[in-house]
Design an enzyme around this catalytic site. Structure first.
Site, PDB file in Angstrom:
ATOM      1  N   ASP A 128      34.323  75.220  13.976  1.00 23.69           N
ATOM      2  CA  ASP A 128      33.077  75.270  13.211  1.00 23.69           C
ATOM      3  C   ASP A 128      32.161  76.406  13.664  1.00 23.69           C
ATOM      4  O   ASP A 128      32.398  77.049  14.693  1.00 23.69           O
ATOM      5  CB  ASP A 128      32.340  73.920  13.283  1.00 23.69           C
ATOM      6  CG  ASP A 128      32.372  73.293  14.681  1.00 23.69           C
ATOM      7  OD1 ASP A 128      32.626  74.028  15.652  1.00 23.69           O
ATOM      8  OD2 ASP A 128      32.142  72.087  14.806  1.00 23.69           O
ATOM      9  N   ASN A 134      27.633  60.404  17.405  1.00 26.15           N
ATOM     10  CA  ASN A 134      27.732  59.622  16.155  1.00 26.15           C
ATOM     11  C   ASN A 134      29.174  59.559  15.642  1.00 26.15           C
ATOM     12  O   ASN A 134      29.411  59.161  14.512  1.00 26.15           O
ATOM     13  CB  ASN A 134      26.811  60.217  15.085  1.00 26.15           C
ATOM     14  CG  ASN A 134      27.206  61.631  14.672  1.00 26.15           C
ATOM     15  OD1 ASN A 134      28.171  62.187  15.185  1.00 26.15           O
ATOM     16  ND2 ASN A 134      26.469  62.210  13.740  1.00 26.15           N
ATOM     17  N   HIS A 162      31.224  62.161  15.175  1.00 29.31           N
ATOM     18  CA  HIS A 162      31.720  63.315  14.410  1.00 29.31           C
ATOM     19  C   HIS A 162      32.799  64.077  15.185  1.00 29.31           C
ATOM     20  O   HIS A 162      32.834  64.050  16.412  1.00 29.31           O
ATOM     21  CB  HIS A 162      30.575  64.242  13.952  1.00 29.31           C
ATOM     22  CG  HIS A 162      29.930  65.087  14.997  1.00 29.31           C
ATOM     23  ND1 HIS A 162      28.605  65.463  14.951  1.00 29.31           N
ATOM     24  CD2 HIS A 162      30.404  65.664  16.134  1.00 29.31           C
ATOM     25  CE1 HIS A 162      28.317  66.230  15.986  1.00 29.31           C
ATOM     26  NE2 HIS A 162      29.392  66.364  16.726  1.00 29.31           N
ATOM     27  N   GLU A 208      30.346  65.018   9.775  1.00 27.13           N
ATOM     28  CA  GLU A 208      29.416  63.935  10.078  1.00 27.13           C
ATOM     29  C   GLU A 208      29.886  62.635   9.409  1.00 27.13           C
ATOM     30  O   GLU A 208      30.743  62.665   8.508  1.00 27.13           O
ATOM     31  CB  GLU A 208      28.014  64.318   9.570  1.00 27.13           C
ATOM     32  CG  GLU A 208      27.434  65.578  10.213  1.00 27.13           C
ATOM     33  CD  GLU A 208      26.918  65.375  11.645  1.00 27.13           C
ATOM     34  OE1 GLU A 208      27.431  64.497  12.365  1.00 27.13           O
ATOM     35  OE2 GLU A 208      25.993  66.111  12.043  1.00 27.13           O
TER      36      GLU A 208
HETATM   37  C1  F6R Z   1      32.141  71.678  18.566  1.00 28.90           C
HETATM   38  C2  F6R Z   1      32.230  70.535  17.707  1.00 28.90           C
HETATM   39  C3  F6R Z   1      31.519  69.240  17.979  1.00 28.90           C
HETATM   40  C4  F6R Z   1      31.436  68.880  19.460  1.00 28.90           C
HETATM   41  C5  F6R Z   1      30.672  67.579  19.644  1.00 28.90           C
HETATM   42  C6  F6R Z   1      30.490  67.241  21.114  1.00 28.90           C
HETATM   43  O1  F6R Z   1      32.906  72.754  18.056  1.00 28.90           O
HETATM   44  O2  F6R Z   1      32.874  70.649  16.735  1.00 28.90           O
HETATM   45  O3  F6R Z   1      32.191  68.214  17.290  1.00 28.90           O
HETATM   46  O4  F6R Z   1      32.721  68.756  19.982  1.00 28.90           O
HETATM   47  O5  F6R Z   1      29.408  67.681  19.049  1.00 28.90           O
HETATM   48  O6  F6R Z   1      29.696  68.202  21.721  1.00 28.90           O
HETATM   49  P1  F6R Z   1      29.463  68.224  23.296  1.00 28.90           P
HETATM   50  O7  F6R Z   1      30.773  68.554  23.918  1.00 28.90           O
HETATM   51  O8  F6R Z   1      28.449  69.301  23.521  1.00 28.90           O
HETATM   52  O9  F6R Z   1      28.980  66.859  23.672  1.00 28.90           O
END
Ligand code: F6R
Length: 241
Positions: free
Chosen positions: A68, A135, A137, A142
């Site tokens: 992403d 959450n 995701h 989401e």
């Molecule tokens: C990042 C991504 C997100 C993160 C998730 C956890 O490319 O796609 O899904 O993996 O938000 O983020 P952290 O590791 O910062 O807790």
């Protein structure tokens, strides 16, 4: 099926995840690695860079595709995922710039989604690395995202923006939109490696593994994936059945 490997802490999680990646890169130097940003993979990326420096593991024939990217941030903004990946991983490896792909912002969002789907259609991802949002995701898919989704533009949830505000000077600077690989595309990876650390991930991890398979918890789609490994530290595993 989700294979759960519980480890003590963040460092052990990073070391175990590195073992998985190293095995794939060693067996198949021209592998396709699906990569993620965020805090969780940083320890894994440090292991990869150290191993490249000390043992010469080469990524010169590997290819990477990222999950992403934020919309509305210039590519060279320090918090763009393009910058994040170069700072935390690519600059420390021997991977050619032409072998790296991330979704990109652009005038025509639909065209950018189509462009990334073409890239994803042309590769077979050997392992897709994922973190998990508090959450549930995966990527920026989401809650409520269809399980068969392809690359799309998302409005980031308030909780996701709050979670990511730590990287910005204020919440107002956190982008409100992103472009993300869809869940359907993530599910096509041969192997999925999900890393999770910390008590704030415990509910999401439990919902992913033990909860019903539901679009309310995007990561629960992985219950139907043939080869998913979840490497989770004790704090993030604390609510698993
Ligand atoms: C990042 C991504 C997100 C993160 C998730 C956890 O490319 O796609 O899904 O993996 O938000 O983020 P952290 O590791 O910062 O807790």
């Amino acid at each position: 099926m989700i294979k759960v490997v519980t480890v003590k802490d963040y460092d052990e999680m990073s070391a175990k995840a590195f073992e998985v990646i190293k095995e794939i890169v060693t067996a198949k130097p021209d592998c396709v690695l699906g990569l993620a940003t965020g805090s969780t993979p940083i320890g894994l990326y440090q292991n990869m860079v150290r191993d490249h420096e000390e043992n010469g593991t080469s990524y010169s024939n590997a290819r990477t595709v990222n999950l992403d990217e934020y919309l509305g941030l210039p590519k060279d903004h320090p918090e763009s995922y393009y910058s994040f990946m170069h700072r935390n991983l690519f600059s420390g490896l021997d991977i050619p710039e032409t072998s790296i792909s991330l979704p990109e912002d652009g005038e025509d969002k639909a065209a950018q989604c189509e462009k990334y789907d073409k890239i994803m259609d042309a590769v077979e991802v050997d392992v897709q690395l994922l973190g998990i949002g508090s959450n549930g995701h995966i990527g920026f898919n989401e809650p409520g995202t269809p399980f068969d989704s392809k690359t799309h533009v998302v409005d980031l949830n308030d909780s996701t923006r709050q979670d990511n505000a730590r990287f910005f000077d204020s919440i107002d600077e956190v982008p409100t939109q992103a472009i993300t690989m869809g869940i359907g595309t993530i599910m096509k990876a041969k192997k999925v490696l999900l890393v999770a650390s910390g008590a704030n991930k415990a509910d999401a991890v439990a919902a992913m593994v033990n909860g019903p398979k539901s679009e309310n918890t995007p990561a629960s789609a992985l219950q139907s994936h043939p080869d998913t490994i979840l490497i989770v530290d004790e704090a993030a595993a604390s609510k698993l059945a």
